[in-house]
Design a protein around this motif. Structure first.
Motif, short mmCIF file in Angstrom:
data_model
loop_
_atom_site.label_atom_id
_atom_site.label_comp_id
_atom_site.label_asym_id
_atom_site.label_seq_id
_atom_site.Cartn_x
_atom_site.Cartn_y
_atom_site.Cartn_z
N ILE A 95 35.94 51.13 19.96
CA ILE A 95 36.99 53.04 20.32
C ILE A 95 36.36 53.70 20.79
N ALA A 96 35.63 53.59 21.36
CA ALA A 96 34.92 54.73 22.66
C ALA A 96 36.08 55.02 23.69
N ILE A 97 36.02 56.28 24.54
CA ILE A 97 37.56 56.17 25.56
C ILE A 97 36.64 55.53 26.51
N GLY A 98 35.21 55.33 26.93
CA GLY A 98 34.34 54.82 27.97
C GLY A 98 34.73 53.26 28.14
N TYR A 99 35.29 52.53 26.58
CA TYR A 99 35.20 50.96 26.75
C TYR A 99 36.64 50.93 28.12
N TYR A 100 37.96 52.01 27.35
CA TYR A 100 38.56 51.75 28.31
C TYR A 100 39.06 52.26 29.70
N LEU A 101 38.22 52.76 29.67
CA LEU A 101 37.80 53.15 31.25
C LEU A 101 37.32 53.00 32.17
N THR A 102 36.10 51.18 31.20
CA THR A 102 36.18 50.25 32.10
C THR A 102 37.23 49.33 32.14
N PHE A 103 37.61 48.60 31.11
CA PHE A 103 38.47 48.39 31.40
C PHE A 103 40.60 48.26 31.70
N ILE A 104 40.03 48.53 31.73
CA ILE A 104 42.17 49.57 32.18
C ILE A 104 42.03 49.58 34.07
N PRO A 105 40.74 50.01 34.49
CA PRO A 105 41.14 50.49 35.80
C PRO A 105 40.53 48.31 36.07
N GLY A 106 39.65 47.86 35.38
CA GLY A 106 39.02 46.67 35.70
C GLY A 106 40.46 45.64 35.75
N GLY A 107 41.46 46.25 35.20
CA GLY A 107 43.06 45.75 35.72
C GLY A 107 42.94 45.77 36.82
N PHE A 108 43.14 46.63 37.12
CA PHE A 108 43.97 47.32 38.62
C PHE A 108 42.55 46.37 39.64
N VAL A 109 40.94 46.76 38.95
CA VAL A 109 40.31 45.32 40.43
C VAL A 109 40.35 44.11 40.41
N THR A 110 41.11 43.87 39.12
CA THR A 110 41.76 41.82 39.61
C THR A 110 42.29 41.74 39.91
N TYR A 111 43.79 42.60 39.36
CA TYR A 111 45.21 42.67 40.40
C TYR A 111 44.87 42.79 41.75
N LEU A 112 44.41 43.65 41.99
CA LEU A 112 43.54 43.94 43.78
C LEU A 112 42.77 42.47 44.26
N SER A 113 42.28 42.42 43.71
CA SER A 113 41.40 41.11 44.01
C SER A 113 42.70 39.74 43.99
N ARG A 114 43.09 39.65 43.52
CA ARG A 114 44.67 38.19 43.54
C ARG A 114 44.97 38.70 44.78
N LYS A 115 45.39 39.53 44.93
CA LYS A 115 46.00 40.34 46.04
C LYS A 115 45.88 40.12 47.39
N CYS A 116 43.79 40.27 47.54
CA CYS A 116 43.26 39.54 48.18
C CYS A 116 42.97 37.92 48.50
N ARG A 117 42.64 37.73 47.60
CA ARG A 117 42.79 36.23 48.13
C ARG A 117 43.92 35.52 48.35
N ALA A 118 45.53 36.33 47.76
CA ALA A 118 46.23 35.59 48.08
C ALA A 118 46.83 35.68 50.17
N SER A 119 46.89 37.09 50.31
CA SER A 119 47.30 37.45 51.37
C SER A 119 46.13 37.21 52.34
N PHE A 120 45.16 38.06 51.85
CA PHE A 120 43.77 38.26 53.55
C PHE A 120 43.06 36.96 53.62
N ARG A 121 42.37 36.60 51.96
CA ARG A 121 41.35 35.09 52.07
C ARG A 121 42.19 34.19 53.05
N PRO A 122 43.57 33.62 52.82
CA PRO A 122 44.58 32.49 53.74
C PRO A 122 43.88 32.81 55.48
N LEU A 123 44.05 33.78 55.57
CA LEU A 123 44.09 34.94 57.65
C LEU A 123 42.75 33.99 58.54
N VAL A 124 41.67 33.90 56.97
CA VAL A 124 40.06 33.70 57.65
C VAL A 124 39.57 32.63 57.24
#
Length: 500
Positions: free
Chosen positions: A364-393
């Protein structure tokens, strides 16, 4: 004589708590016990279940003094057993999920009848096992055509006896810190069908393939090496060092650079216990993954971490798939996919729900949420980069790698390491104030990366990169030899898409 007195000298020498030394001792004791477990014939499954229960109780009560804690574990186990047996319908797995997660949360806040609870980590492992069991039972009651490959393989069609279920719940190498396992894997270990399903390249004297001891004790040695790193380095190099006046006086670039080393030291603790637990599990036979071309046995199925892929990840997906593997499988198969409506693909909503569940599962510590919620945004960006940038190179199949691809891979690894340590720091710092102070001393670099990425892809970046991909495909079509048949062309295009 106080039994804890036996652990005090080692705890003082390593700078660890007595409880941590006790857990390490249990993991090491599990090694010879694992070899003893394999001596019990598969014709006596009840003896194997009883062995698991007896050793786990020994760890929890005489060694760890968790007399009240084991009652909490039994409460979740028996509750799940009777709920899954008596409620038939789509709501059953969700009822079990709310029941065991609610019980875990109550213990996190230490308000169960005013008793301080020290059973959280074993209960976290048990929660993954019980909730997955409920879904596996639910899948076993459905038609085969309604299940995917994973669900079909893991479903439970015969409801276990109480002794079988207790043996599964108290599988001793993983009862304290994991790795968790599903019921189908446990039963295949008990009846040794795990080994019978493999194609044998040479006759064996026993049902269990040779070679597991070599692999297991190599894991034990690796775990002890990481324990040495952690004990020697963690007093001076850890995430809490970012809160000291000394750290604030350093230059920003130095702070960011040394902060990456702190992340490695912090992870050494997890590398220690998970590698030790993996070795103990292998000695019982768990983790067998087939034979190599020369007939050597492979034991990769009990792994909970892939250290090289974590420290030098090629992309964020590889990193996530290599860390706490079994828990990530649980989150993917029993949360991420299950909250997605049938017939639809999982999206950002499913990702956030999964990240929130992961944070709640940790505490229940706030630190866990400060790790995993931003982690969701990082996962989202990772998928976007993989779908958008990777095919070009990415070069066509069979073509040599290009400088653009090498630069892309290097930047991907570099940014993954930066973001990994940035978003996991709150997991150790725990409080909002400590996290904000640490992030501010790091120049908020992680949020700058995430913020720029979210803005770019939602301000037309995705459409622009997709247009570049279309132009690139058009150029390839023009340059493609006309002698190629349409079927060959389609095969090449499919290969490029799959590779990207």
């Amino acid at each position: 004589m106080d039994p804890d007195a036996l652990f005090f000298p080692l705890a003082n020498a390593l700078g660890a708590s007595v409880d941590q030394i006790k857990i390490l001792s249990c993991l090491l004791i599990a090694y010879p016990l694992g070899s003893l477990f394999t001596r019990i014939p598969s014709s006596q499954p009840n003896l194997k279940h009883t062995f698991n229960i007896f050793i786990s109780v020994f760890f929890l009560i005489p060694v760890l003094n968790l007399h009240w804690g084991i009652l909490h574990l039994l409460g979740s186990i028996l509750g799940t057993y009777f709920i899954a047996a008596n409620i038939r319908g789509p709501s059953m797995p969700w009822i079990v999920f709310v029941f065991v997660m609610g019980h875990l949360t109550v213990n996190f806040v230490h308000v169960f009848d005013g008793i301080t609870v020290d059973i959280e980590v074993p209960q976290m492992i048990l929660t993954t096992k019980l909730t997955s069991f409920a879904w596996n039972v639910h899948d076993g009651r459905k038609q085969e055509e309604d299940l995917d490959k994973w669900q079909l393989h893991k479903r439970v069609t015969r409801y276990p006896t109480l002794l079988e279920f207790l043996g599964f719940s108290f599988y001793f190498p993983g009862v304290l810190i994991g790795p968790p396992l599903d019921y189908a894997s446990y039963i295949s270990l008990i009846d040794e069908s795990l080994f019978k399903s493999a194609e044998l390249t040479k006759p064996m004297r026993r049902a269990i393939p040779d070679g597991r001891k070599r692999v297991a004790y190599r894991k034990m040695l690796m775990g002890l090496v990481f324990l040495g790193f952690f004990a020697a380095l963690t007093p001076s190099y850890n995430f809490t060092t970012t809160l000291t006046p000394w750290f604030a006086k350093q230059s920003l670039l130095y702070r960011i650079a040394v902060f990456q080393f702190y992340g490695f030291v912090e992870r050494c603790k997890f590398y220690t216990v998970w590698t030790l637990a993996e070795g103990a599990s292998i000695l019982t036979g768990l983790g067998f993954s087939g034979f190599g071309p020369s007939g050597e046995s492979h034991w990769e199925g009990a792994a909970n971490i892939k250290i090289l892929e974590i420290e030098l990840p090629s992309n964020f997906k590889v990193l996530l798939d290599s860390w706490n593997i079994n828990t990530n499988v649980w989150l993917r198969e029993y949360v991420y996919k299950r909250v997605t409506p049938k017939g639809r693909k999982p999206g950002f909503r499913s990702t956030l729900i999964t990240c929130f569940t992961s944070a709640s599962w940790h505490g229940i510590a706030i630190g866990y949420y400060l790790t995993f919620i931003p982690g969701g945004f990082v996962t989202y960006l990772s998928r976007k980069c993989r779908a958008s940038f990777r095919p070009l190179v990415t070069p066509p199949p069979g073509a040599p790698s290009t400088w653009a691809k090498r630069i892309y891979d290097f930047l991907g690894t570099f940014i993954c390491i930066l973001l990994l340590n940035f978003v996991t720091a709150p997991f150790r710092l725990l409080t909002l104030a400590n996290t904000m102070q640490a992030w501010s001393r790091l120049g908020w670099y992680g949020w700058w990366i995430v913020g720029f990425g979210v803005f770019f892809f939602n301000a037309g970046g995705s459409e622009y990169l997709q247009s570049l991909q279309k132009e690139q495909r058009h150029v390839v079509d023009v340059k493609r030899p006309h002698s190629l048949s349409p079927n060959v062309v389609m095969t090449l295009e499919t290969a490029v898409e799959e590779r990207s």
